[in-house]
Write a protein that holds these residues in place. Sequence first.
Motif, mmCIF file in Angstrom:
data_model
loop_
_atom_site.group_PDB
_atom_site.id
_atom_site.type_symbol
_atom_site.label_atom_id
_atom_site.label_comp_id
_atom_site.label_asym_id
_atom_site.label_seq_id
_atom_site.Cartn_x
_atom_site.Cartn_y
_atom_site.Cartn_z
ATOM 1 N N ASN A 210 -10.971 17.226 9.685
ATOM 2 C CA ASN A 210 -9.743 17.341 8.899
ATOM 3 C C ASN A 210 -10.121 17.867 7.513
ATOM 4 O O ASN A 210 -10.710 17.156 6.708
ATOM 5 C CB ASN A 210 -9.048 15.980 8.781
ATOM 6 C CG ASN A 210 -7.756 16.055 7.985
ATOM 7 O OD1 ASN A 210 -7.379 17.102 7.482
ATOM 8 N ND2 ASN A 210 -7.071 14.934 7.876
ATOM 9 N N GLU B 21 -4.273 15.504 3.493
ATOM 10 C CA GLU B 21 -3.618 14.288 3.980
ATOM 11 C C GLU B 21 -4.124 13.945 5.370
ATOM 12 O O GLU B 21 -4.640 14.799 6.087
ATOM 13 C CB GLU B 21 -2.099 14.486 4.014
ATOM 14 C CG GLU B 21 -1.484 14.725 2.656
ATOM 15 C CD GLU B 21 0.024 14.911 2.729
ATOM 16 O OE1 GLU B 21 0.604 14.699 3.821
ATOM 17 O OE2 GLU B 21 0.610 15.269 1.699
ATOM 18 N N ALA B 22 -3.931 12.694 5.745
ATOM 19 C CA ALA B 22 -4.324 12.253 7.091
ATOM 20 C C ALA B 22 -3.455 12.937 8.140
ATOM 21 O O ALA B 22 -2.283 13.251 7.900
ATOM 22 C CB ALA B 22 -4.177 10.737 7.208
ATOM 23 N N VAL B 23 -4.058 13.213 9.283
ATOM 24 C CA VAL B 23 -3.314 13.619 10.469
ATOM 25 C C VAL B 23 -3.599 12.567 11.529
ATOM 26 O O VAL B 23 -4.560 11.804 11.418
ATOM 27 C CB VAL B 23 -3.696 15.039 10.963
ATOM 28 C CG1 VAL B 23 -3.312 16.094 9.944
ATOM 29 C CG2 VAL B 23 -5.163 15.132 11.307
ATOM 30 N N TYR B 24 -2.780 12.531 12.554
ATOM 31 C CA TYR B 24 -2.903 11.500 13.582
ATOM 32 C C TYR B 24 -3.173 12.171 14.919
ATOM 33 O O TYR B 24 -2.513 13.144 15.279
ATOM 34 C CB TYR B 24 -1.618 10.653 13.613
ATOM 35 C CG TYR B 24 -1.421 9.937 12.300
ATOM 36 C CD1 TYR B 24 -1.925 8.654 12.120
ATOM 37 C CD2 TYR B 24 -0.816 10.572 11.224
ATOM 38 C CE1 TYR B 24 -1.795 8.009 10.896
ATOM 39 C CE2 TYR B 24 -0.687 9.942 10.001
ATOM 40 C CZ TYR B 24 -1.181 8.656 9.843
ATOM 41 O OH TYR B 24 -1.071 8.022 8.639
ATOM 42 N N ALA C 294 -4.521 7.493 16.274
ATOM 43 C CA ALA C 294 -5.315 7.028 15.138
ATOM 44 C C ALA C 294 -5.314 8.064 14.026
ATOM 45 O O ALA C 294 -5.215 9.271 14.281
ATOM 46 C CB ALA C 294 -6.748 6.746 15.581
ATOM 47 N N ALA C 295 -5.450 7.568 12.812
ATOM 48 C CA ALA C 295 -5.504 8.453 11.646
ATOM 49 C C ALA C 295 -6.848 9.162 11.578
ATOM 50 O O ALA C 295 -7.896 8.570 11.839
ATOM 51 C CB ALA C 295 -5.280 7.644 10.367
ATOM 52 N N ASN D 278 -8.502 10.873 8.567
ATOM 53 C CA ASN D 278 -8.353 11.069 7.124
ATOM 54 C C ASN D 278 -9.045 12.353 6.674
ATOM 55 O O ASN D 278 -9.902 12.886 7.382
ATOM 56 C CB ASN D 278 -8.923 9.862 6.376
ATOM 57 C CG ASN D 278 -8.096 8.623 6.639
ATOM 58 O OD1 ASN D 278 -6.873 8.649 6.553
ATOM 59 N ND2 ASN D 278 -8.765 7.532 6.969
ATOM 60 N N ASP E 82 -12.750 13.499 7.479
ATOM 61 C CA ASP E 82 -13.212 12.822 8.697
ATOM 62 C C ASP E 82 -13.332 13.833 9.830
ATOM 63 O O ASP E 82 -12.602 14.824 9.874
ATOM 64 C CB ASP E 82 -12.259 11.706 9.126
ATOM 65 C CG ASP E 82 -12.397 10.458 8.283
ATOM 66 O OD1 ASP E 82 -13.311 10.408 7.429
ATOM 67 O OD2 ASP E 82 -11.582 9.530 8.466
ATOM 68 N N TYR F 269 -1.944 17.365 17.084
ATOM 69 C CA TYR F 269 -1.985 16.305 16.078
ATOM 70 C C TYR F 269 -0.571 16.117 15.536
ATOM 71 O O TYR F 269 0.331 16.905 15.822
ATOM 72 C CB TYR F 269 -2.959 16.644 14.937
ATOM 73 C CG TYR F 269 -2.620 17.930 14.215
ATOM 74 C CD1 TYR F 269 -1.762 17.937 13.121
ATOM 75 C CD2 TYR F 269 -3.152 19.148 14.636
ATOM 76 C CE1 TYR F 269 -1.425 19.113 12.478
ATOM 77 C CE2 TYR F 269 -2.829 20.328 13.982
ATOM 78 C CZ TYR F 269 -1.969 20.298 12.906
ATOM 79 O OH TYR F 269 -1.642 21.465 12.271
ATOM 80 N N SER G 63 1.507 14.973 11.744
ATOM 81 C CA SER G 63 1.329 14.682 10.320
ATOM 82 C C SER G 63 2.048 13.399 9.929
ATOM 83 O O SER G 63 1.928 12.949 8.800
ATOM 84 C CB SER G 63 1.804 15.856 9.454
ATOM 85 O OG SER G 63 3.159 16.139 9.711
ATOM 86 N N GLN H 5 2.743 9.219 11.055
ATOM 87 C CA GLN H 5 2.079 8.135 11.790
ATOM 88 C C GLN H 5 2.741 7.820 13.121
ATOM 89 O O GLN H 5 2.088 7.406 14.063
ATOM 90 C CB GLN H 5 2.047 6.890 10.912
ATOM 91 C CG GLN H 5 1.258 5.753 11.493
ATOM 92 C CD GLN H 5 1.097 4.611 10.506
ATOM 93 O OE1 GLN H 5 1.578 4.669 9.387
ATOM 94 N NE2 GLN H 5 0.405 3.588 10.930
#
Length: 192
Positions: free
Chosen positions: A93, A97-100, A134-135, A137, A140, A171, A173, A175
């Motif tokens: 990533n 921002e986190a992706v899931y 799961a995230a 980040n 990651d 993925y 964006s 949760q």
Amino acid sequence: MIREQRALVAVLAVVVVSLLAATQYAPPGPAAGSTTTTTTSFTTTSSTVSTTSASSFSFSPSAPLQVLSVSAQTTRDDATGKVYLTLLVAYKNIGSEAVYVTRGCGSPLSANISSTSVIAENQGVRCLCAEFIAALNPEDSGNALTPGCWSGVLYQVVHPGTISVEMKLTYWSGQNQQNPGATFIEASFTLE
């Protein structure tokens, strides 16, 4: 780069029918002076695993997921001589921002193989296991594969040759699986 490993796969077979019959039709517990016998059988087979990096690959868009590597893993069942293919992707990533992504017994990766003379898509045994979101980040990394046992599909290599593969790494964006996104990957492999 080809890396070979020897993997020993042990399969345990238990004679369940005789145990069930013994518990249903016999008095509880062994009688005085008698013995109870349980029979367990083991079958051991071996397989050869090889991993080949893609001879070329490209992906788009370039963010938020950056594809680090694409490889093909072949597993030869030494007992049957059949060879099976699993596609593997490593990614990172690089967004802010986190992706899931799907984790556990599931994968964010799907594939379409155009070389049907080299690969046959066969029905396989489907495993029952937990999948979760799961995230991932920023900065990651993750790995994905296809097909997995959860798909009920096997890719069998029927002839050596070159294959072209189109893959989709999905993925979200959000949760709760909001705002779906995808990274599209094109790769080619030479399978021996």
